[in-house]
Design a protein around this motif. Structure first.
Motif, PDB file in Angstrom:
ATOM      1  N   ALA A  34       0.838  -1.251   0.091  1.00 42.82           N
ATOM      2  CA  ALA A  34      -0.074  -0.041   0.005  1.00 42.82           C
ATOM      3  C   ALA A  34       0.811   1.151  -0.002  1.00 42.82           C
ATOM      4  N   ARG A  35       2.007   1.290   0.714  1.00 40.49           N
ATOM      5  CA  ARG A  35       2.739   2.526   1.100  1.00 40.49           C
ATOM      6  C   ARG A  35       3.715   2.750  -0.453  1.00 40.49           C
ATOM      7  N   LEU A  36       3.810   1.571  -0.966  1.00 41.92           N
ATOM      8  CA  LEU A  36       4.665   1.936  -2.360  1.00 41.92           C
ATOM      9  C   LEU A  36       3.568   1.868  -3.600  1.00 41.92           C
ATOM     10  N   GLN A  37       2.431   1.655  -3.287  1.00 41.64           N
ATOM     11  CA  GLN A  37       1.429   1.609  -4.593  1.00 41.64           C
ATOM     12  C   GLN A  37       1.958   0.386  -5.373  1.00 41.64           C
ATOM     13  N   LEU A  38       2.200  -0.713  -4.821  1.00 41.11           N
ATOM     14  CA  LEU A  38       2.632  -1.948  -5.602  1.00 41.11           C
ATOM     15  C   LEU A  38       1.193  -2.946  -5.378  1.00 41.11           C
ATOM     16  N   ARG A  39       1.092  -3.994  -6.286  1.00 38.26           N
ATOM     17  CA  ARG A  39       0.392  -5.075  -5.995  1.00 38.26           C
ATOM     18  C   ARG A  39       1.107  -5.916  -5.182  1.00 38.26           C
ATOM     19  N   GLN A  40       0.011  -6.638  -4.422  1.00 39.16           N
ATOM     20  CA  GLN A  40       0.609  -7.469  -3.146  1.00 39.16           C
ATOM     21  C   GLN A  40       1.754  -8.571  -3.683  1.00 39.16           C
ATOM     22  N   PRO A  41       1.254  -9.168  -5.129  1.00 42.15           N
ATOM     23  CA  PRO A  41       2.417 -10.007  -5.609  1.00 42.15           C
ATOM     24  C   PRO A  41       3.744  -9.443  -5.923  1.00 42.15           C
ATOM     25  N   GLN A  42       3.829  -8.359  -6.170  1.00 40.18           N
ATOM     26  CA  GLN A  42       4.954  -7.659  -6.757  1.00 40.18           C
ATOM     27  C   GLN A  42       5.654  -7.331  -5.402  1.00 40.18           C
ATOM     28  N   ALA A  43       4.990  -6.944  -4.299  1.00 38.83           N
ATOM     29  CA  ALA A  43       5.655  -6.597  -3.125  1.00 38.83           C
ATOM     30  C   ALA A  43       6.331  -7.947  -2.533  1.00 38.83           C
ATOM     31  N   SER A  44       5.687  -8.992  -2.538  1.00 35.94           N
ATOM     32  CA  SER A  44       6.013 -10.350  -1.972  1.00 35.94           C
ATOM     33  C   SER A  44       7.276 -10.653  -2.736  1.00 35.94           C
ATOM     34  N   LYS A  45       7.246 -10.557  -4.152  1.00 38.67           N
ATOM     35  CA  LYS A  45       8.413 -11.034  -4.910  1.00 38.67           C
ATOM     36  C   LYS A  45       9.547 -10.233  -4.531  1.00 38.67           C
ATOM     37  N   HIS A  46       9.442  -8.862  -4.278  1.00 37.02           N
ATOM     38  CA  HIS A  46      10.804  -8.087  -3.915  1.00 37.02           C
ATOM     39  C   HIS A  46      11.287  -8.639  -2.322  1.00 37.02           C
ATOM     40  N   LEU A  47      10.186  -8.839  -1.653  1.00 39.89           N
ATOM     41  CA  LEU A  47      10.528  -9.376  -0.177  1.00 39.89           C
ATOM     42  C   LEU A  47      11.302 -10.576  -0.256  1.00 39.89           C
ATOM     43  N   ARG A  48      10.800 -11.272  -1.196  1.00 38.42           N
ATOM     44  CA  ARG A  48      11.677 -12.754  -1.213  1.00 38.42           C
ATOM     45  C   ARG A  48      13.043 -12.687  -1.558  1.00 38.42           C
ATOM     46  N   VAL A  49      13.226 -11.694  -2.525  1.00 38.96           N
ATOM     47  CA  VAL A  49      14.732 -11.286  -2.945  1.00 38.96           C
ATOM     48  C   VAL A  49      15.354 -10.785  -1.588  1.00 38.96           C
ATOM     49  N   LEU A  50      15.054  -9.758  -0.978  1.00 45.79           N
ATOM     50  CA  LEU A  50      15.372  -9.338   0.270  1.00 45.79           C
ATOM     51  C   LEU A  50      15.733 -10.339   1.221  1.00 45.79           C
ATOM     52  N   SER A  51      14.828 -11.281   1.262  1.00 42.90           N
ATOM     53  CA  SER A  51      14.939 -12.392   2.351  1.00 42.90           C
ATOM     54  C   SER A  51      15.897 -13.241   1.907  1.00 42.90           C
ATOM     55  N   GLU A  52      16.091 -13.713   0.657  1.00 47.42           N
ATOM     56  CA  GLU A  52      17.119 -14.438   0.218  1.00 47.42           C
ATOM     57  C   GLU A  52      18.585 -14.030   0.331  1.00 47.42           C
ATOM     58  N   ALA A  53      18.607 -12.610   0.121  1.00 47.08           N
ATOM     59  CA  ALA A  53      19.937 -12.057   0.443  1.00 47.08           C
ATOM     60  C   ALA A  53      20.224 -11.648   1.793  1.00 47.08           C
ATOM     61  N   GLY A  54      19.262 -12.287   2.688  1.00 47.52           N
ATOM     62  CA  GLY A  54      19.461 -12.103   4.169  1.00 47.52           C
ATOM     63  C   GLY A  54      19.463 -10.658   4.823  1.00 47.52           C
ATOM     64  N   LEU A  55      18.754  -9.805   4.096  1.00 46.71           N
ATOM     65  CA  LEU A  55      18.470  -8.333   4.518  1.00 46.71           C
ATOM     66  C   LEU A  55      17.069  -8.248   5.387  1.00 46.71           C
ATOM     67  N   VAL A  56      16.344  -9.128   5.050  1.00 42.80           N
ATOM     68  CA  VAL A  56      15.146  -9.103   5.805  1.00 42.80           C
ATOM     69  C   VAL A  56      14.746 -10.507   6.545  1.00 42.80           C
ATOM     70  N   ALA A  57      14.032 -10.512   7.610  1.00 41.94           N
ATOM     71  CA  ALA A  57      13.446 -11.571   8.486  1.00 41.94           C
ATOM     72  C   ALA A  57      11.935 -11.544   8.488  1.00 41.94           C
ATOM     73  N   VAL A  58      11.389 -12.678   8.271  1.00 45.56           N
ATOM     74  CA  VAL A  58       9.851 -12.741   8.004  1.00 45.56           C
ATOM     75  C   VAL A  58       9.362 -13.405   9.619  1.00 45.56           C
TER      76      VAL A  58
END
Length: 132
Positions: A34-58
């Motif tokens: 919502a804050r970035l005005q993205l569709r939820q699948p797009q946000a999920s994809k970006h978060l998955r890349v950040l998670s695989e890089a070890g930058l975020v935890a879920v």
């Protein structure tokens, strides 16, 4: 240890914006989208890349997934950048000295503080001067 995945993940503008959002507080996928005005699948994809890089935890919470930044990769990045900070600070110090030299050379010489100030002399034109 810093790896190329960190740079690759942060190189994409939306992922960098997500990191900036998460620097304030943990957020759900829906809040990020919502804050970035993205569709939820797009946000999920970006978060998955950040998670695989070890930058975020879920953290799963019921039917939501809450994402937060992990400190370690950013500490590694800061440590890696520290060597370059020293290099650039030295260069900036030398540049500052050089600019100061240029400014000193271009500045007009100031008269001594005890020298009388010059006053413009009044020139009188012979045709306008009247004697009594």
């Amino acid at each position: 240890m810093l790896n190329a995945a960190t740079f690759s993940a942060l190189a994409e503008p939306h992922r960098l914006q997500i990191v900036e959002l998460l620097s304030g507080q943990p957020l759900t996928v829906g809040e990020i989208a919502a804050r970035l005005q993205l569709r939820q699948p797009q946000a999920s994809k970006h978060l998955r890349v950040l998670s695989e890089a070890g930058l975020v935890a879920v953290q799963p919470a019921a039917n939501r997934r809450i994402y937060a930044l992990r400190a370690e990769p950013f500490q590694d990045l800061d440590g890696w950048l520290e060597t370059y900070r020293g290099l650039w600070e030295g260069r900036f110090d030398r540049l500052e000295g050089y600019v100061q030299q240029l400014q000193d050379a271009a500045a007009p010489a100031d008269p001594p503080a005890d020298a009388p100030a010059e006053t413009p002399s009044r020139q009188v034109s012979p045709s306008t001067e009247r004697l009594p």
